[in-house]
Design a protein around this motif. Structure first.
Motif, PDB file in Angstrom:
ATOM      1  N   PHE A 141       6.720  -5.579   2.812  1.00 38.04           N
ATOM      2  CA  PHE A 141       5.647  -4.832   2.156  1.00 38.04           C
ATOM      3  C   PHE A 141       6.160  -3.554   1.509  1.00 38.04           C
ATOM      4  O   PHE A 141       5.642  -3.135   0.472  1.00 38.04           O
ATOM      5  N   LEU A 142       7.185  -2.943   2.088  1.00 40.53           N
ATOM      6  CA  LEU A 142       7.805  -1.791   1.441  1.00 40.53           C
ATOM      7  C   LEU A 142       8.413  -2.211   0.104  1.00 40.53           C
ATOM      8  O   LEU A 142       8.286  -1.505  -0.906  1.00 40.53           O
ATOM      9  N   TYR A 143       9.057  -3.372   0.082  1.00 39.84           N
ATOM     10  CA  TYR A 143       9.609  -3.891  -1.170  1.00 39.84           C
ATOM     11  C   TYR A 143       8.497  -4.156  -2.184  1.00 39.84           C
ATOM     12  O   TYR A 143       8.611  -3.816  -3.361  1.00 39.84           O
ATOM     13  N   LEU A 144       7.403  -4.775  -1.752  1.00 37.95           N
ATOM     14  CA  LEU A 144       6.287  -5.046  -2.666  1.00 37.95           C
ATOM     15  C   LEU A 144       5.666  -3.755  -3.185  1.00 37.95           C
ATOM     16  O   LEU A 144       5.218  -3.696  -4.339  1.00 37.95           O
ATOM     17  N   ILE A 179       0.462   0.783   2.513  1.00 45.58           N
ATOM     18  CA  ILE A 179      -0.339   0.970   3.740  1.00 45.58           C
ATOM     19  C   ILE A 179       0.051  -0.084   4.780  1.00 45.58           C
ATOM     20  O   ILE A 179       0.234   0.233   5.959  1.00 45.58           O
ATOM     21  N   ALA A 180       0.182  -1.337   4.355  1.00 51.63           N
ATOM     22  CA  ALA A 180       0.558  -2.417   5.280  1.00 51.63           C
ATOM     23  C   ALA A 180       1.952  -2.187   5.854  1.00 51.63           C
ATOM     24  O   ALA A 180       2.199  -2.436   7.039  1.00 51.63           O
ATOM     25  N   SER A 181       2.864  -1.688   5.029  1.00 49.46           N
ATOM     26  CA  SER A 181       4.218  -1.394   5.502  1.00 49.46           C
ATOM     27  C   SER A 181       4.196  -0.297   6.559  1.00 49.46           C
ATOM     28  O   SER A 181       4.837  -0.416   7.606  1.00 49.46           O
ATOM     29  N   GLY A 182       3.461   0.758   6.278  1.00 46.89           N
ATOM     30  CA  GLY A 182       3.357   1.856   7.245  1.00 46.89           C
ATOM     31  C   GLY A 182       2.710   1.423   8.542  1.00 46.89           C
ATOM     32  O   GLY A 182       3.169   1.772   9.629  1.00 46.89           O
TER      33      GLY A 182
END
Length: 128
Positions: free
Chosen positions: A108-111, A73-76
């Motif tokens: 964040f996508l990596y996480l 969600i944070a990445s998006g």
């Protein structure tokens, strides 16, 4: 487990914690003015939503709680923020001021893919 696996899992946690603290800083700036947010007047609804994701989502990522879905969600949110607020100002992130938010999006996508690492509540939830 090899030594490199043990350390990579711990450094993944360090990355998660550092990114979460910095991300939360943006939420406190927008919601509480700490540090001062450069925009005057009431925040538009999209910025309030972003601030809540930054503060609450950042706190959950900091704790390593539901790291994968919250990081997604944070990445998006970061990607949308980059394309809405920064990309129209210029092609290069260094000229449009979007370097931090672009980096958040990919960290964040990596996480979201890798998880929260060795130190986090997700690990405790799995073993309980």
């Amino acid at each position: 487990m090899s030594v490199s696996t043990i350390w990579s899992d711990r450094f993944l946690s360090v990355l998660r914690i550092a990114a979460a603290l910095a991300f939360m800083h943006h939420g406190t700036s927008k919601l509480f003015g700490l540090p001062i947010f450069p925009m005057e007047g009431p925040l538009p609804p999209l910025l309030i939503a972003a601030a809540l994701i930054e503060l609450i989502g950042g706190g959950m990522i900091l704790l390593g709680l539901f790291t994968r879905p919250v990081a997604l969600i944070a990445s998006g949110m970061s990607a949308v923020g980059y394309f809405m607020a920064h990309a129209p100002k210029g092609f290069f992130p260094s000229e449009n001021g979007g370097e931090p938010i672009l980096l958040y999006s990919f960290v964040f996508l990596y996480l979201a893919a890798a998880g929260g690492g060795a130190w986090g509540l997700d690990r405790l939830r799995r073993t309980a």
